[in-house]
Design a protein around this motif. Structure first.
Motif, mmCIF file in Angstrom:
data_model
loop_
_atom_site.group_PDB
_atom_site.id
_atom_site.type_symbol
_atom_site.label_atom_id
_atom_site.label_comp_id
_atom_site.label_asym_id
_atom_site.label_seq_id
_atom_site.Cartn_x
_atom_site.Cartn_y
_atom_site.Cartn_z
ATOM 1 N N ALA A 179 -38.500 8.005 24.251
ATOM 2 C CA ALA A 179 -37.649 8.157 25.438
ATOM 3 C C ALA A 179 -37.729 6.921 26.334
ATOM 4 O O ALA A 179 -36.728 6.469 26.891
ATOM 5 N N LYS A 180 -38.944 6.356 26.451
ATOM 6 C CA LYS A 180 -39.114 5.168 27.291
ATOM 7 C C LYS A 180 -38.344 3.987 26.742
ATOM 8 O O LYS A 180 -37.698 3.242 27.494
ATOM 9 N N LEU A 181 -38.402 3.813 25.413
ATOM 10 C CA LEU A 181 -37.645 2.729 24.793
ATOM 11 C C LEU A 181 -36.150 2.931 24.967
ATOM 12 O O LEU A 181 -35.412 1.990 25.270
ATOM 13 N N ASN A 182 -35.685 4.171 24.765
ATOM 14 C CA ASN A 182 -34.258 4.461 24.925
ATOM 15 C C ASN A 182 -33.802 4.186 26.351
ATOM 16 O O ASN A 182 -32.711 3.654 26.581
ATOM 17 N N THR A 183 -34.646 4.542 27.330
ATOM 18 C CA THR A 183 -34.304 4.300 28.738
ATOM 19 C C THR A 183 -34.217 2.801 29.026
ATOM 20 O O THR A 183 -33.291 2.332 29.692
ATOM 21 N N SER A 184 -35.187 2.049 28.489
ATOM 22 C CA SER A 184 -35.184 0.602 28.699
ATOM 23 C C SER A 184 -33.968 -0.053 28.047
ATOM 24 O O SER A 184 -33.349 -0.957 28.618
ATOM 25 N N LEU A 185 -33.620 0.410 26.839
ATOM 26 C CA LEU A 185 -32.447 -0.127 26.155
ATOM 27 C C LEU A 185 -31.171 0.173 26.930
ATOM 28 O O LEU A 185 -30.313 -0.689 27.104
ATOM 29 N N ALA A 186 -31.049 1.418 27.400
ATOM 30 C CA ALA A 186 -29.861 1.814 28.156
ATOM 31 C C ALA A 186 -29.741 0.990 29.434
ATOM 32 O O ALA A 186 -28.648 0.554 29.820
ATOM 33 N N SER A 187 -30.880 0.746 30.083
ATOM 34 C CA SER A 187 -30.885 -0.041 31.314
ATOM 35 C C SER A 187 -30.463 -1.480 31.035
ATOM 36 O O SER A 187 -29.660 -2.059 31.773
ATOM 37 N N GLY A 188 -30.997 -2.055 29.948
ATOM 38 C CA GLY A 188 -30.637 -3.426 29.588
ATOM 39 C C GLY A 188 -29.175 -3.560 29.236
ATOM 40 O O GLY A 188 -28.501 -4.515 29.646
ATOM 41 N N GLN A 189 -28.655 -2.592 28.470
ATOM 42 C CA GLN A 189 -27.250 -2.641 28.079
ATOM 43 C C GLN A 189 -26.335 -2.471 29.282
ATOM 44 O O GLN A 189 -25.280 -3.112 29.374
ATOM 45 N N ALA A 190 -26.746 -1.598 30.231
ATOM 46 C CA ALA A 190 -25.958 -1.410 31.447
ATOM 47 C C ALA A 190 -25.945 -2.695 32.282
ATOM 48 O O ALA A 190 -24.918 -3.082 32.846
ATOM 49 N N LYS A 191 -27.105 -3.358 32.337
ATOM 50 C CA LYS A 191 -27.188 -4.602 33.102
ATOM 51 C C LYS A 191 -26.327 -5.678 32.469
ATOM 52 O O LYS A 191 -25.627 -6.427 33.166
ATOM 53 N N LEU A 192 -26.369 -5.770 31.131
ATOM 54 C CA LEU A 192 -25.551 -6.773 30.441
ATOM 55 C C LEU A 192 -24.068 -6.503 30.683
ATOM 56 O O LEU A 192 -23.283 -7.428 30.901
ATOM 57 N N SER A 193 -23.690 -5.217 30.660
ATOM 58 C CA SER A 193 -22.304 -4.850 30.948
ATOM 59 C C SER A 193 -21.938 -5.226 32.385
ATOM 60 O O SER A 193 -20.847 -5.745 32.650
ATOM 61 N N GLY A 194 -22.861 -4.978 33.314
ATOM 62 C CA GLY A 194 -22.607 -5.314 34.715
ATOM 63 C C GLY A 194 -22.426 -6.803 34.927
ATOM 64 O O GLY A 194 -21.560 -7.236 35.693
ATOM 65 N N LEU A 195 -23.232 -7.615 34.231
ATOM 66 C CA LEU A 195 -23.090 -9.069 34.339
ATOM 67 C C LEU A 195 -21.749 -9.521 33.783
ATOM 68 O O LEU A 195 -21.126 -10.450 34.313
ATOM 69 N N GLY A 196 -21.295 -8.861 32.710
ATOM 70 C CA GLY A 196 -19.970 -9.167 32.167
ATOM 71 C C GLY A 196 -18.875 -8.835 33.159
ATOM 72 O O GLY A 196 -17.903 -9.593 33.322
ATOM 73 N N GLN A 197 -19.024 -7.688 33.845
ATOM 74 C CA GLN A 197 -18.043 -7.303 34.861
ATOM 75 C C GLN A 197 -18.049 -8.280 36.028
ATOM 76 O O GLN A 197 -16.995 -8.608 36.590
ATOM 77 N N LEU A 198 -19.241 -8.749 36.388
ATOM 78 C CA LEU A 198 -19.356 -9.723 37.480
ATOM 79 C C LEU A 198 -18.647 -11.025 37.116
ATOM 80 O O LEU A 198 -17.881 -11.568 37.915
ATOM 81 N N GLN A 199 -18.897 -11.503 35.911
ATOM 82 C CA GLN A 199 -18.255 -12.734 35.436
ATOM 83 C C GLN A 199 -16.740 -12.582 35.445
ATOM 84 O O GLN A 199 -16.002 -13.467 35.891
ATOM 85 N N SER A 200 -16.259 -11.440 34.948
ATOM 86 C CA SER A 200 -14.818 -11.194 34.883
ATOM 87 C C SER A 200 -14.204 -11.124 36.277
ATOM 88 O O SER A 200 -13.115 -11.665 36.514
ATOM 89 N N ALA A 201 -14.881 -10.450 37.210
ATOM 90 C CA ALA A 201 -14.356 -10.330 38.572
ATOM 91 C C ALA A 201 -14.255 -11.699 39.244
ATOM 92 O O ALA A 201 -13.280 -11.994 39.943
ATOM 93 N N LEU A 202 -15.257 -12.544 39.014
ATOM 94 C CA LEU A 202 -15.239 -13.875 39.628
ATOM 95 C C LEU A 202 -14.125 -14.745 39.059
ATOM 96 O O LEU A 202 -13.424 -15.433 39.810
ATOM 97 N N THR A 203 -13.968 -14.728 37.736
ATOM 98 C CA THR A 203 -12.914 -15.558 37.133
ATOM 99 C C THR A 203 -11.530 -15.042 37.509
ATOM 100 O O THR A 203 -10.583 -15.829 37.621
ATOM 101 N N GLY A 204 -11.401 -13.724 37.716
ATOM 102 C CA GLY A 204 -10.124 -13.165 38.155
ATOM 103 C C GLY A 204 -9.746 -13.669 39.538
ATOM 104 O O GLY A 204 -8.593 -14.066 39.791
ATOM 105 N N PHE A 205 -10.733 -13.671 40.448
ATOM 106 C CA PHE A 205 -10.463 -14.187 41.794
ATOM 107 C C PHE A 205 -10.236 -15.694 41.760
ATOM 108 O O PHE A 205 -9.387 -16.232 42.477
#
Length: 468
Positions: free
Chosen positions: A46-72
């Motif tokens: 469960a701990k590994l799954n939580t860490s993986l989910a957190s990392g994947q969410a963060k990577l997705s968030g960084l992608g969204q941040l990059q996209s939002a900046l280039t859009g502006f």
């Protein structure tokens, strides 16, 4: 005997693998004992799954941040030079949208969109379940090449081929789709009739067709292999083509223009065309100080949209994130007078900053300032690289570049995810080994009518000690 699955520990090969002389499925009591014995290990999983989910969410968030900046940034770039007073409009609906930069020349341009760009879509045969095992689980290598489909030929392009490994850890539709995604290829499991199918989508453009070969497991080859040269022999491959890759084709001012994407840049000098459908339209470019108010409003709204996105990321996937914190601080500093354009100068033309960091536009005040001195208003936003829009453009280049904080952090998160995935695979393998050994041991006890406890067990040791 058929494999048996216990929880998330993997496939159990059964007592016969341990020379117990039985080919029957482990009894319910044996499986229950194994579940109880391995229960203490679920915390690590469960701990590994939580860490993986957190990392994947963060990577997705960084992608969204990059996209939002280039859009502006695309909005800020359009206001460069005389762009604040330049506009481009389309006479037809549903054919294209147009935006003009300061280098665009006034005039009307005829555009005929003959074909939109699209990516190739490949589908597998229907499977009863997305989680059912496919093949033997022995390692297989999938090679994906990118190039041009000539009908019955395939010409590799400049993009390097990618390889994907499928084995007992991911030999399901869900696992194969995830493996393709990790390799940067768009893949998903879709509902197909009464079952499920793997769907692979290529990038737009005729040079982005796919050729997929498989070495190893025959079942995987039958599922995902695809060779354009075998189009006349459908049985020779697993995937079928639902849509072919193609580029956009249009005639602009009498000249044919082709593009891998649906965005045509500089087909008309200084104008970007986003194609949305086939058909004819006229694009009119005009330069008029009356456009300044409209473009300032566009800039303000775009900044506020970006601000809202940053706030949402701060409360969600990128909470307390360093890269996001840097982006927020440096962009907010620009509208607080650190761009060379003072807050008082912006306020004089109707642009102020509220307590939440958003821009507020007084339209009446802006139009009054434009009427008094349109050039001075335009100069606040774009002026030899020193205007507010110029400064935002340059700052976002720094933040989103290869050496910027977003890219550096995304690379580190990607490494962390890879390490966690490897650790999870190792743990799953170890638990599977333990579970198989326990099945063998408890089955032997059951067959010999032994007691439920380990021979000589006094309660001083763990049940796993005998596995060491």
């Amino acid at each position: 005997m058929a494999n048996t699955t216990i929880g998330n520990y993997g496939n159990l090969t059964g007592a016969s693998a341990y020379g117990l002389g039985t080919s029957s499925t482990p009894s319910a009591s044996v499986l229950a004992k194994v579940e109880r014995t391995l229960a203490s290990q679920t915390g690590s999983v469960a701990k590994l799954n939580t860490s993986l989910a957190s990392g994947q969410a963060k990577l997705s968030g960084l992608g969204q941040l990059q996209s939002a900046l280039t859009g502006f940034q695309s909005i800020a770039e359009r206001l460069a030079g005389s762009g604040l007073s330049t506009t481009a409009t389309s006479s037809g609906k549903g054919v294209l949208t147009a935006s003009a930069a300061g280098t665009a020349k006034a005039g009307t341009y005829a555009v005929d969109v003959k074909q939109l760009a699209q990516g190739q879509i490949l589908n597998s045969d229907q499977q009863a379940s997305s989680s059912a095992t496919i093949g033997t689980g022995s390692p297989a290598t999938i090679k994906v090449e990118f190039g041009t489909d000539g009908g019955n030929t395939f010409t590799p392009g400049k993009t390097s081929a990618k390889t994907i490994t499928i084995d007992s850890k991911n030999n399901t539709l869900d696992g194969i789709a995830s493996a393709f995604k990790e390799a940067g290829i768009n893949a998903s499991v879709v509902k197909s009739g009464t079952g499920y199918a793997l769907q692979i989508k290529g990038e737009n453009g005729e040079a982005n067709s796919l050729r997929i070969s498989v070495s190893g497991d025959a079942a995987l080859k039958n599922l995902v292999a695809y060779n354009p040269a075998s189009n006349n022999s459908p049985t020779a491959q697993g995937l079928t083509q639902a849509a072919a890759a193609q580029g956009a084709v249009a005639t602009v001012a009498g000249k044919e223009v082709k593009s891998a994407s649906n965005t045509l840049k500089d087909a008309i000098d200084g104008v970007s065309l986003t194609l949305t459908g086939a058909g004819k339209t006229d694009v009119t470019v005009s330069q008029d100080s009356g456009q300044i108010a409209q473009n300032v409003s566009l800039f303000v709204n775009a900044f506020n949209d970006l601000n809202s996105k940053l706030t949402a990321l701060q409360k969600g996937d990128l909470k307390s994130d360093q890269a996001l914190g840097q982006v927020s601080r440096e962009l907010n500093a620009l509208v607080q007078g650190n761009s060379g354009v003072s807050k008082s100068a912006l306020a004089a033309v109707g642009v102020t900053v509220d307590s939440s960091g958003k821009l507020v536009l007084d339209d009446k005040k802006l139009k009054s300032a434009i009427a008094a001195d349109a050039g001075a208003v335009a100069g606040l936003f774009t002026k030899d690289g020193k205007g507010l829009a110029d400064q935002f453009d340059a700052k976002i280049d720094t933040l989103t570049g290869k050496t910027g904080s977003i890219q550096r952090e995304a690379q580190q998160v990607g490494k962390d995810i890879t390490a966690l995935s490897s650790k999870k695979a190792d743990l799953a393998k170890a638990l599977t080994t333990q579970a198989n050994a326990l099945v063998a041991f408890y089955t032997q006890q059951e067959q010999s009518a032994a007691s439920d406890a380990l021979p000589g067990y006094t309660g001083a040791r763990s049940l796993f000690d005998f596995l060491v």
